[in-house]
Design a protein around this motif. Structure first.
Motif, mmCIF file in Angstrom:
data_model
loop_
_atom_site.group_PDB
_atom_site.id
_atom_site.type_symbol
_atom_site.label_atom_id
_atom_site.label_comp_id
_atom_site.label_asym_id
_atom_site.label_seq_id
_atom_site.Cartn_x
_atom_site.Cartn_y
_atom_site.Cartn_z
ATOM 1 N N HIS A 1 -65.804 -26.349 29.814
ATOM 2 C CA HIS A 1 -66.239 -25.866 28.496
ATOM 3 C C HIS A 1 -66.431 -26.996 27.503
ATOM 4 O O HIS A 1 -67.162 -26.843 26.530
ATOM 5 C CB HIS A 1 -65.285 -24.793 27.958
ATOM 6 C CG HIS A 1 -63.963 -25.283 27.491
ATOM 7 N ND1 HIS A 1 -63.530 -25.147 26.194
ATOM 8 C CD2 HIS A 1 -62.967 -25.917 28.149
ATOM 9 C CE1 HIS A 1 -62.314 -25.667 26.081
ATOM 10 N NE2 HIS A 1 -61.955 -26.135 27.249
ATOM 11 N N MET B 1 -76.351 -18.994 17.644
ATOM 12 C CA MET B 1 -76.503 -17.537 17.729
ATOM 13 C C MET B 1 -75.196 -16.859 17.308
ATOM 14 O O MET B 1 -75.151 -16.047 16.408
ATOM 15 C CB MET B 1 -76.845 -17.198 19.173
ATOM 16 C CG MET B 1 -76.867 -15.730 19.496
ATOM 17 S SD MET B 1 -77.134 -15.537 21.271
ATOM 18 C CE MET B 1 -78.309 -16.835 21.633
ATOM 19 N N THR B 2 -74.082 -17.264 17.963
ATOM 20 C CA THR B 2 -72.783 -16.744 17.537
ATOM 21 C C THR B 2 -72.319 -17.600 16.362
ATOM 22 O O THR B 2 -72.629 -18.781 16.273
ATOM 23 C CB THR B 2 -71.777 -16.818 18.704
ATOM 24 O OG1 THR B 2 -71.972 -18.044 19.396
ATOM 25 C CG2 THR B 2 -71.993 -15.675 19.650
ATOM 26 N N GLU C 1 -61.309 -17.997 10.049
ATOM 27 C CA GLU C 1 -62.625 -17.373 9.869
ATOM 28 C C GLU C 1 -62.635 -16.493 8.624
ATOM 29 O O GLU C 1 -63.644 -16.373 7.932
ATOM 30 C CB GLU C 1 -62.993 -16.535 11.105
ATOM 31 C CG GLU C 1 -63.320 -17.392 12.321
ATOM 32 C CD GLU C 1 -63.587 -16.563 13.586
ATOM 33 O OE1 GLU C 1 -64.486 -16.939 14.356
ATOM 34 O OE2 GLU C 1 -62.893 -15.551 13.792
ATOM 35 N N ALA D 1 -55.451 -17.366 18.584
ATOM 36 C CA ALA D 1 -56.567 -16.512 18.155
ATOM 37 C C ALA D 1 -56.301 -15.927 16.771
ATOM 38 O O ALA D 1 -57.229 -15.821 15.947
ATOM 39 C CB ALA D 1 -56.788 -15.392 19.172
ATOM 40 N N ILE E 1 -57.098 -18.671 14.340
ATOM 41 C CA ILE E 1 -58.553 -18.833 14.204
ATOM 42 C C ILE E 1 -59.138 -17.675 13.386
ATOM 43 O O ILE E 1 -60.011 -17.870 12.531
ATOM 44 C CB ILE E 1 -59.230 -18.867 15.601
ATOM 45 C CG1 ILE E 1 -58.636 -19.973 16.481
ATOM 46 C CG2 ILE E 1 -60.748 -18.984 15.480
ATOM 47 C CD1 ILE E 1 -59.058 -21.356 16.166
ATOM 48 N N ASP F 1 -59.928 -26.312 18.981
ATOM 49 C CA ASP F 1 -60.854 -25.188 18.831
ATOM 50 C C ASP F 1 -61.699 -25.352 17.564
ATOM 51 O O ASP F 1 -62.931 -25.195 17.599
ATOM 52 C CB ASP F 1 -60.091 -23.858 18.753
ATOM 53 C CG ASP F 1 -59.662 -23.334 20.125
ATOM 54 O OD1 ASP F 1 -60.109 -23.886 21.143
ATOM 55 O OD2 ASP F 1 -58.870 -22.369 20.161
ATOM 56 N N LYS G 1 -65.254 -26.280 18.709
ATOM 57 C CA LYS G 1 -66.021 -25.035 18.770
ATOM 58 C C LYS G 1 -66.764 -24.777 17.458
ATOM 59 O O LYS G 1 -67.880 -24.283 17.466
ATOM 60 C CB LYS G 1 -65.093 -23.853 19.089
ATOM 61 C CG LYS G 1 -64.330 -23.990 20.405
ATOM 62 C CD LYS G 1 -65.263 -24.027 21.602
ATOM 63 C CE LYS G 1 -64.531 -24.411 22.876
ATOM 64 N NZ LYS G 1 -65.453 -24.525 24.025
ATOM 65 N N PHE G 2 -66.102 -25.084 16.322
ATOM 66 C CA PHE G 2 -66.763 -24.880 15.026
ATOM 67 C C PHE G 2 -67.457 -26.156 14.537
ATOM 68 O O PHE G 2 -68.231 -26.113 13.589
ATOM 69 C CB PHE G 2 -65.741 -24.457 13.962
ATOM 70 C CG PHE G 2 -65.225 -23.040 14.112
ATOM 71 C CD1 PHE G 2 -65.792 -22.156 15.024
ATOM 72 C CD2 PHE G 2 -64.186 -22.590 13.319
ATOM 73 C CE1 PHE G 2 -65.316 -20.856 15.157
ATOM 74 C CE2 PHE G 2 -63.701 -21.280 13.434
ATOM 75 C CZ PHE G 2 -64.265 -20.424 14.359
ATOM 76 N N THR H 1 -54.216 -26.999 20.291
ATOM 77 C CA THR H 1 -55.266 -26.052 20.678
ATOM 78 C C THR H 1 -56.041 -25.595 19.444
ATOM 79 O O THR H 1 -57.281 -25.523 19.465
ATOM 80 C CB THR H 1 -54.665 -24.837 21.416
ATOM 81 O OG1 THR H 1 -53.892 -25.309 22.518
ATOM 82 C CG2 THR H 1 -55.743 -23.908 21.925
ATOM 83 N N THR I 1 -70.424 -19.703 13.397
ATOM 84 C CA THR I 1 -69.375 -20.665 13.104
ATOM 85 C C THR I 1 -69.270 -20.770 11.591
ATOM 86 O O THR I 1 -70.261 -21.047 10.912
ATOM 87 C CB THR I 1 -69.688 -22.062 13.684
ATOM 88 O OG1 THR I 1 -70.943 -22.498 13.181
ATOM 89 C CG2 THR I 1 -69.742 -22.042 15.185
#
Lengths: 531, 531
Positions: free
Chosen positions: B322, B1-2, B229, B222, B225, B257, B261-262, B253, B4
């Motif tokens: 997580h 949904m979100t 993106e 962040a 990242i 991530d 996460k991706f 990190t 990547t």
């Protein structure tokens, strides 16, 4: 050119250091600690201070009781944390809800489950009953005159797993009268673009939203900022980023980012300039030091070591700083280290109030610092020891006293005044002083003996106090037969200072730092000799 | 949904721990340290390892010389850092460019100024000459067969101040043959949405881009990242986030991530599972401990203290994490603390391999832990001391020896084997053992005396070694006359363990931790008694 969102009419800074922050490993707060921290948070200008979970934790119940009589807040509103009522009861009959009411705060924050799997597997109830628990609890508390926030636990994970149910939780809480529904990234696994998207989609439900982030992806602050950019009007966090696992969003960083990058009036400029002081003051109470690299308030946050940067900073300090450090009460610091060139040493000397324009002298001192650091000394945090070296180099150093011998004895048997006995022999102003100190531990005994040997000639030492010391083995892996570095903090009424000692044992290293501490204190309080 | 983003065909993980990381306050790396860290970085699976600035720093020149003969890398490519040539010279005639070539790496990274004010005020040259310096330096190095990256210093601030010039710098570097132009947030003042926007706009120049972030707004990870993106294919950072001021983006990190996460194949899963081990291994070399709250690899990163969570974790560990901590080589940890309920104590016991199903026993042990912690003990990091309490509660504890008396004497005069002499009297297996230890410092002397008193009855102690100790004053503000907590680390060939001691002095506290350390070691190596 790059965008800054407009300041919303109403904006809440909600601190949860005393509740969620206290979940951090190693952190333990007494009622008295909590009262002190609450006063500092108020001084920082936060909107709400979450004091704890009355009823669930006796210490927290006692805190709210003490707060009612002892805590006068200038700015902030104290809030009590609780959970939705138990399944199958009524809010008015749940003892934990009663404890929350009894805490006597005008504002409460209720945690509600927003992830369907958590409702079923951890709460062991139905999805509908969970919504009813939210509705009943929020309605009951608002009827009792409370302002209510709802923390939607595991909101982002829940939204990704069952979007409709997560939105139902937000809608139920808002319709029952919650002033804001706070979207919690409880497990901390989110990234900023995900947070932004989910917040935007959730805002379509209507009602005000808040954000509560943890730092498990290293993005707690950025996720908070992303939620603010997307439209939340309430941010939760903790001072110094305290919290379980990787911690919560660091509230001071969030405030400083919003205020200094977006230009938002989150707190007053005067309060923001207290941020460094408050972060370190709270650290003194929690006994968890502020990280050296902590944004805005860390000791190193505006420290410069590289020769490249040091030369440029001479030209224009703003070239190498993202903000003026005084805005958050911090300072630019030039570091003395074995990577330093003479430029750093000269700037450091100027910072301490000495003129070290003589290049040859600066180079000689630089070599001396490098040689000492090679032996294990570290002057970066021991400004007082560096200043003594500098004074010697400039020819304004005075020894004040000469150490002849010292010895110390410790056992498991107490003597008259402690388990340790030190004998110190000094030459002071031409006289031989041989004094005994008895105390708890060798450092205490040595400190007392040295103090007694000096106080006759220098009554000012009565104002000196050893406040902390830190010991580190430098070369690990060789058992106790290694090099030890000791850092000692002293203070008097006006100032605190740090000295360093190095030796093959903790006592030797401590003794050296102790002698430096007295020498520096004497230099600073001797009017004819201070810089 | 979100969302990547898709994995780009080529992606670089560029580590600069050895160069930009070494700018951190308190960090000093020898050539040997750098070689060890480089091997660990290679093991982590990074693409490039920036080794230092040859020519500018003698230590770095020596590192590249040593690396040519001693450093065999499995994965990574070693790179040398340098700057564009001086103004008004030619790259081929600049000694620093020559030193860079002489370093002998296939890949170099050149820093170039991208902010017009910095060109004029810090470099003291014209905007055109700066572009010529970039063109000349990159062209010269590519002609010499080097692969070249260009770090565009102060890029984001420069872009906001003079967009056209910043883009000219990127264009010049790319056209001269730079493999990627790395956009640097040198002062660290950016926020993720700003980085994303500027990266997107810069990509229109054409050519591959990289990102280099500092953590001054708490957003280094962040921001990295966000740049990824937006389309960069090269990320720079440092292990444990080392770096000047607030540090650089924490590379582990960032890797975790992107990978977890991706779902990107940034490093192999096997290498990622070494991340915790490598972060702590590098910390052992830098002597800067891994932060407890550090994402993914910190000791507390998957630690749970709250009673609420502890009960839920019994149901399903994935509910409160997580990621699976084993993916990064970390572990879930249940914390023993005065906030713990019996549930935590039972889980902790199970983690250590004991069955503490008896609720009454668990409650009694919980009370004991709470009482000890109230005195100043901390079992959160002293698992071995906790295990001894647990063994006592379960009735499987064995004292192994009984301490009768101890004493220790330290002075500024060396004896035969050191400056400290300890006398320890024990009862061991029915015999009285009274032994003397001489060593460097009281702890070393006590350790030697205790060792000698035990080794006859328990030869296994010959394998025990004290590797580190940490001392903390608990109740600050009362001089040396306070409560002290000491944590001691021991190891043998198989394991390391930590014990805690508390007392009114450092020696008393250290002695208690020392005795616990021997007891735990004996319990673990005694086959009839281990759990």
């Amino acid at each position: 050119m790059t965008g800054t969102p407009a300041f919303p009419g109403t904006f809440h800074v909600y601190d949860t250091t005393l509740r969620d922050g206290a979940q951090q490993e190693g952190l333990r707060l007494t009622v008295s600690d909590k009262l002190k921290i609450a006063r500092m948070l108020d001084h920082l200008g936060v909107t709400f201070i979450e004091g704890g979970w009355p009823g669930a934790n006796p210490n927290d119940t006692a805190f709210f009781e003490a707060a009612r009589s002892e805590l006068k807040l200038r700015n902030a509103t104290l809030t009590a944390f609780g959970a939705t009522r138990h399944a199958g009861t009524l809010a008015g009959e749940d003892p934990l809800i009663q404890a929350l009411v009894d805490a006597g705060t005008d504002v409460v924050c209720i945690v509600a489950k927003a992830h369907d799997v958590h409702v079923e597997r951890a709460l062991h109830t139905s999805l509908n009953e969970n919504l009813e628990m939210i509705n009943d609890t929020v309605s009951y508390l608002t009827r009792r005159g409370k302002r209510v926030f709802v923390d939607a636990e595991h909101y982002f994970d829940g939204y990704q797993h069952n979007r409709g149910y997560a939105l139902d939780v937000v809608r139920t809480a808002a319709e029952a009268g919650a002033e804001a529904v706070v979207l919690c990234d409880t497990n901390g696994g989110m990234l900023p673009t995900w947070v932004a998207q989910i917040v935007q989609e959730t805002l379509e439900v209507g009602g005000d939203l808040g954000i509560h982030c943890h730092n498990d992806t290293g993005c707690a602050v950025a996720n908070t900022i992303a939620a603010v950019e997307a439209g939340v009007m309430h941010v939760q966090g903790t001072v110094n980023g305290h919290g379980e696992r990787t911690g919560n969003a660091d509230l001071i960083t969030v405030i400083a980012d919003l205020q200094l990058k977006f230009g938002w009036p989150v707190v007053t400029d005067v309060d923001l300039a207290e941020a460094t002081h408050i972060a370190h003051g709270i650290a003194d109470i929690t006994n968890v030091p502020v990280g050296g690299r902590q944004p805005y308030v860390g000791q190193s946050a505006f420290a410069h070591k590289a020769g490249l940067h040091a030369s440029a900073i001479k030209v224009d300090p703003t070239l190498y700083q993202h903000i003026d450090p005084s805005l958050v009460g911090n300072n630019i610091r030039m570091l003395v280290s074995d990577m330093s060139g003479s430029a750093n040493i000269q700037l450091k000397a100027a910072e301490l109030g000495y003129d070290l324009a003589d290049r040859e002298l600066a180079a000689r001192l630089t070599d001396k610092v490098k040689a000492r650091e090679a032996e294990g000394y570290s002057f970066e945090s021991a400004d007082a020891s560096f200043e003594l070296l500098l004074r010697d180099a400039l020819g304004v150093g005075e020894p004040f006293f000469k150490v002849l011998t010292w010895r110390v004895f410790t056992s498991d048997q107490d003597g008259f005044e402690g388990d340790s006995e030190a004998v110190v022999r000094l030459e002071v102003k031409g006289d031989l002083e041989a004094l005994v100190g008895e105390g708890h531990g060798p450092l205490n005994a040595l400190d007392l003996a040295l103090h007694r040997a000096l106080v006759h000639a220098y009554p000012v030492v009565d104002g000196f106090e050893l406040t902390d010391y830190r010991v580190r083995i430098l070369d690990q892996g060789h058992g106790t037969d290694t090099i030890v570095r000791t850092l000692i903090d002293f203070s008097d009424n006006e100032r605190t200072w740090t000295t360093v000692g190095v030796g093959t044992n903790v006592i030797e290293a401590s003794w050296e730092a102790l002698v430096d501490a007295y020498r520096w204190g004497l230099a600073k309080t001797s009017t004819t000799l201070s810089a």
